[in-house]
Design a protein around this motif. Structure first.
Motif, PDB file in Angstrom:
ATOM      1  N   ALA A 111      -2.965   5.213  -0.731  1.00 35.98           N
ATOM      2  CA  ALA A 111      -4.019   5.378   0.078  1.00 35.98           C
ATOM      3  C   ALA A 111      -3.883   5.730   1.608  1.00 35.98           C
ATOM      4  O   ALA A 111      -4.541   6.374   2.140  1.00 35.98           O
ATOM      5  N   TYR A 112      -2.656   5.106   1.815  1.00 32.81           N
ATOM      6  CA  TYR A 112      -2.290   5.443   3.146  1.00 32.81           C
ATOM      7  C   TYR A 112      -1.039   6.518   3.432  1.00 32.81           C
ATOM      8  O   TYR A 112      -0.506   6.541   4.541  1.00 32.81           O
ATOM      9  N   GLY A 113      -0.795   7.084   2.416  1.00 36.75           N
ATOM     10  CA  GLY A 113      -0.008   8.292   2.710  1.00 36.75           C
ATOM     11  C   GLY A 113       1.524   8.051   2.353  1.00 36.75           C
ATOM     12  O   GLY A 113       2.191   9.106   2.744  1.00 36.75           O
ATOM     13  N   TYR A 114       1.822   7.065   1.897  1.00 37.51           N
ATOM     14  CA  TYR A 114       3.416   6.815   1.754  1.00 37.51           C
ATOM     15  C   TYR A 114       3.620   7.864   0.361  1.00 37.51           C
ATOM     16  O   TYR A 114       4.941   8.355   0.194  1.00 37.51           O
ATOM     17  N   ILE A 115       2.763   7.949  -0.474  1.00 32.81           N
ATOM     18  CA  ILE A 115       3.109   8.729  -1.787  1.00 32.81           C
ATOM     19  C   ILE A 115       1.788   9.640  -1.976  1.00 32.81           C
ATOM     20  O   ILE A 115       0.706   9.203  -1.714  1.00 32.81           O
ATOM     21  N   SER A 148      -6.508   5.401  11.875  1.00 32.85           N
ATOM     22  CA  SER A 148      -5.857   4.044  12.693  1.00 32.85           C
ATOM     23  C   SER A 148      -5.322   2.963  11.907  1.00 32.85           C
ATOM     24  O   SER A 148      -4.462   2.426  11.923  1.00 32.85           O
ATOM     25  N   VAL A 149      -6.249   2.674  10.639  1.00 33.85           N
ATOM     26  CA  VAL A 149      -5.658   1.672   9.818  1.00 33.85           C
ATOM     27  C   VAL A 149      -4.402   2.008   9.008  1.00 33.85           C
ATOM     28  O   VAL A 149      -3.634   1.192   8.856  1.00 33.85           O
ATOM     29  N   ALA A 150      -4.211   3.446   8.850  1.00 30.77           N
ATOM     30  CA  ALA A 150      -3.110   3.824   8.117  1.00 30.77           C
ATOM     31  C   ALA A 150      -1.819   3.948   8.842  1.00 30.77           C
ATOM     32  O   ALA A 150      -0.756   3.208   8.632  1.00 30.77           O
ATOM     33  N   ASP A 151      -1.918   4.126  10.146  1.00 28.36           N
ATOM     34  CA  ASP A 151      -0.994   4.176  11.083  1.00 28.36           C
ATOM     35  C   ASP A 151      -0.341   2.548  11.518  1.00 28.36           C
ATOM     36  O   ASP A 151       0.726   2.424  11.626  1.00 28.36           O
ATOM     37  N   GLU A 152      -1.485   1.698  11.394  1.00 31.67           N
ATOM     38  CA  GLU A 152      -1.278   0.264  11.691  1.00 31.67           C
ATOM     39  C   GLU A 152      -0.336  -0.186  10.549  1.00 31.67           C
ATOM     40  O   GLU A 152       0.495  -0.974  10.569  1.00 31.67           O
ATOM     41  N   LEU A 153      -0.854   0.229   9.229  1.00 39.66           N
ATOM     42  CA  LEU A 153      -0.101  -0.128   8.306  1.00 39.66           C
ATOM     43  C   LEU A 153       1.329   0.178   8.061  1.00 39.66           C
ATOM     44  O   LEU A 153       2.241  -0.543   7.894  1.00 39.66           O
ATOM     45  N   LYS A 154       1.232   1.465   8.403  1.00 39.72           N
ATOM     46  CA  LYS A 154       2.882   1.963   8.483  1.00 39.72           C
ATOM     47  C   LYS A 154       3.746   1.459   9.495  1.00 39.72           C
ATOM     48  O   LYS A 154       4.793   1.182   9.279  1.00 39.72           O
TER      49      LYS A 154
END
Length: 92
Positions: free
Chosen positions: A76-80, A9-15
């Motif tokens: 950490a949030y999956g961009y890289i 949920s945090v990762a989706d919010e950041l993106k």
């Protein structure tokens, strides 16, 4: 299970909040590879100050103070993907 959901949920919010472009993700990948602003600028045919300015925008979007911190957030949030097989830039 709740922890995994919260992280997702945090990762989706950041993106959704950051709206990093593919060019910005590519700059973060160059940072991961250890390239300096001068080296990136030479590759792109831009001035080093222009690269620094772009990194400042990335930091503002990710709410970080440094490009290294922005890189850690992006990983950490999956961009890289920075696994040992070698860094891979993922789509923004």
């Amino acid at each position: 299970m709740v922890n995994l959901w919260h992280s997702s949920s945090v990762a989706d919010e950041l993106k959704s909040r950051s709206h990093l472009t593919s060019d910005e993700v590519a700059l973060l990948c160059a940072e991961l590879e250890g390239l300096s602003s001068k080296q990136i600028a030479k590759t792109l045919g831009l001035a080093p100050d222009a690269i620094d300015c772009r990194f400042q925008r990335i930091c503002a979007k990710l709410r970080t103070k440094t490009r290294r911190e922005a890189l850690r957030i992006a990983v950490a949030y999956g961009y890289i993907d920075d696994r040992p097989a070698g860094p891979r830039c993922l789509s923004a």
